[in-house]
Design a protein around this motif. Structure first.
Motif, PDB file in Angstrom:
ATOM      1  N   ILE A  86       0.861  -1.174   0.000  1.00 43.59           N
ATOM      2  CA  ILE A  86       0.000   0.000   0.000  1.00 43.59           C
ATOM      3  C   ILE A  86       0.901   1.229   0.000  1.00 43.59           C
ATOM      4  O   ILE A  86       1.971   1.218   0.613  1.00 43.59           O
ATOM      5  N   VAL A  87       0.478   2.258  -0.710  1.00 45.36           N
ATOM      6  CA  VAL A  87       1.196   3.531  -0.716  1.00 45.36           C
ATOM      7  C   VAL A  87       0.288   4.558  -0.056  1.00 45.36           C
ATOM      8  O   VAL A  87      -0.867   4.723  -0.452  1.00 45.36           O
ATOM      9  N   VAL A  88       0.814   5.213   0.974  1.00 45.02           N
ATOM     10  CA  VAL A  88       0.048   6.210   1.728  1.00 45.02           C
ATOM     11  C   VAL A  88       0.935   7.423   1.947  1.00 45.02           C
ATOM     12  O   VAL A  88       2.053   7.297   2.458  1.00 45.02           O
ATOM     13  N   ARG A 105     -10.145  19.309   5.799  1.00 45.41           N
ATOM     14  CA  ARG A 105      -9.113  19.024   6.791  1.00 45.41           C
ATOM     15  C   ARG A 105      -7.920  18.319   6.135  1.00 45.41           C
ATOM     16  O   ARG A 105      -8.052  17.740   5.061  1.00 45.41           O
ATOM     17  N   PRO A 106      -6.767  18.353   6.797  1.00 40.13           N
ATOM     18  CA  PRO A 106      -5.612  17.608   6.279  1.00 40.13           C
ATOM     19  C   PRO A 106      -5.973  16.135   6.117  1.00 40.13           C
ATOM     20  O   PRO A 106      -6.784  15.592   6.867  1.00 40.13           O
ATOM     21  N   CYS A 107      -5.348  15.486   5.130  1.00 39.03           N
ATOM     22  CA  CYS A 107      -5.682  14.088   4.870  1.00 39.03           C
ATOM     23  C   CYS A 107      -4.436  13.297   4.490  1.00 39.03           C
ATOM     24  O   CYS A 107      -3.400  13.865   4.149  1.00 39.03           O
ATOM     25  N   LEU A 108      -4.570  11.988   4.574  1.00 42.15           N
ATOM     26  CA  LEU A 108      -3.626  11.082   3.948  1.00 42.15           C
ATOM     27  C   LEU A 108      -4.333  10.506   2.726  1.00 42.15           C
ATOM     28  O   LEU A 108      -5.558  10.385   2.718  1.00 42.15           O
ATOM     29  N   ALA A 132      -3.563   2.064   7.264  1.00 40.54           N
ATOM     30  CA  ALA A 132      -3.638   3.441   6.750  1.00 40.54           C
ATOM     31  C   ALA A 132      -4.426   4.322   7.715  1.00 40.54           C
ATOM     32  O   ALA A 132      -4.036   5.469   7.975  1.00 40.54           O
ATOM     33  N   CYS A 133      -5.508   3.802   8.261  1.00 37.51           N
ATOM     34  CA  CYS A 133      -6.300   4.558   9.241  1.00 37.51           C
ATOM     35  C   CYS A 133      -5.474   4.848  10.492  1.00 37.51           C
ATOM     36  O   CYS A 133      -5.488   5.976  11.012  1.00 37.51           O
ATOM     37  N   PRO A 142      -7.401  13.286  10.571  1.00 38.76           N
ATOM     38  CA  PRO A 142      -8.692  12.612  10.734  1.00 38.76           C
ATOM     39  C   PRO A 142      -9.400  12.224   9.434  1.00 38.76           C
ATOM     40  O   PRO A 142     -10.617  12.055   9.413  1.00 38.76           O
ATOM     41  N   TYR A 143      -8.627  12.049   8.349  1.00 44.22           N
ATOM     42  CA  TYR A 143      -9.284  11.996   7.057  1.00 44.22           C
ATOM     43  C   TYR A 143      -8.430  11.244   6.042  1.00 44.22           C
ATOM     44  O   TYR A 143      -7.226  11.479   5.947  1.00 44.22           O
ATOM     45  N   LEU A 144      -9.059  10.342   5.271  1.00 40.09           N
ATOM     46  CA  LEU A 144      -8.384   9.614   4.198  1.00 40.09           C
ATOM     47  C   LEU A 144      -9.099   9.853   2.879  1.00 40.09           C
ATOM     48  O   LEU A 144     -10.333   9.973   2.849  1.00 40.09           O
ATOM     49  N   LYS A 145      -8.320   9.891   1.803  1.00 42.98           N
ATOM     50  CA  LYS A 145      -8.872   9.996   0.450  1.00 42.98           C
ATOM     51  C   LYS A 145      -8.262   8.891  -0.406  1.00 42.98           C
ATOM     52  O   LYS A 145      -7.128   8.473  -0.179  1.00 42.98           O
TER      53      LYS A 145
END
Length: 186
Positions: A86-88, A105-108, A132-133, A142-145
């Protein structure tokens, strides 16, 4: 399972999984990945950016180490203990700025995720998504895309099972069909 930062030594195993995945994707009309993407250079860059994570089979690693020490197996070939990758990172692909995300908000961002055919249906993809979480939480993000090609129904179903919400579609990578964008609030 052991999830750790990938190194250049794992790139050949990662590319083997990519080739498996491309061949499988072609069987159901998914051209998200092909002979042009993703390539070695992309993974070399991911390693340099400390964004590539690999899942290793601990049992395989332990057996290999006890029988032969680190390195070559009995056959003289480097055995692969890479179950998936996985690439994060924080890099938002071109086109994300036009999307209607549910948060500013900022995300990964999850870019590439695949599981070796030998290790499917063992919870490897779920473990990587949970990783990833956790990585995001550890960085107080607090946020993933993530995005996936519109023909990649397996990934779409996986993301929805994991609580991601489809936020729209975009055209990318010169493909004729759109990519669906998803996000997850942690």
């Amino acid at each position: 399972m052991n999830i750790m930062l990938g190194t250049e030594q794992e790139i050949d195993a990662v590319l083997r999984i990519v080739r498996q995945t491309v061949a499988e994707m072609k069987t159901y009309g998914n051209d998200q990945w092909d002979e042009h993407y993703p390539l070695r250079d992309r993974f070399v860059e991911d390693v340099a950016n400390q964004a590539l994570y690999v899942v290793q089979d601990e049992v395989f690693q332990n057996i290999n180490a006890s029988m032969n020490g680190p390195g070559l197996g009995k056959s003289g070939l480097e055995p692969t203990s890479i179950m998936g990758f996985i690439v994060v990172d924080r890099e938002e692909p071109e086109g994300y700025e036009l999307m209607q995300w549910r948060s500013d908000r900022p995300c990964l961002v999850v870019h590439r995720l695949a599981v070796s055919a030998e290790y499917r249906q063992r919870g490897v993809a779920s473990a990587m998504e949970a990783f990833a979480c956790e990585l995001a939480r550890d960085q107080a993000i607090p946020y993933l895309k993530v995005d996936t090609h519109s023909t990649n129904q397996r990934m779409q179903q996986f993301l929805e099972r994991k609580g991601y919400v489809n936020t729209g579609e975009m055209m990318a990578m010169g493909k004729n069909k759109p990519f669906y964008c998803y996000d997850k609030l942690l």
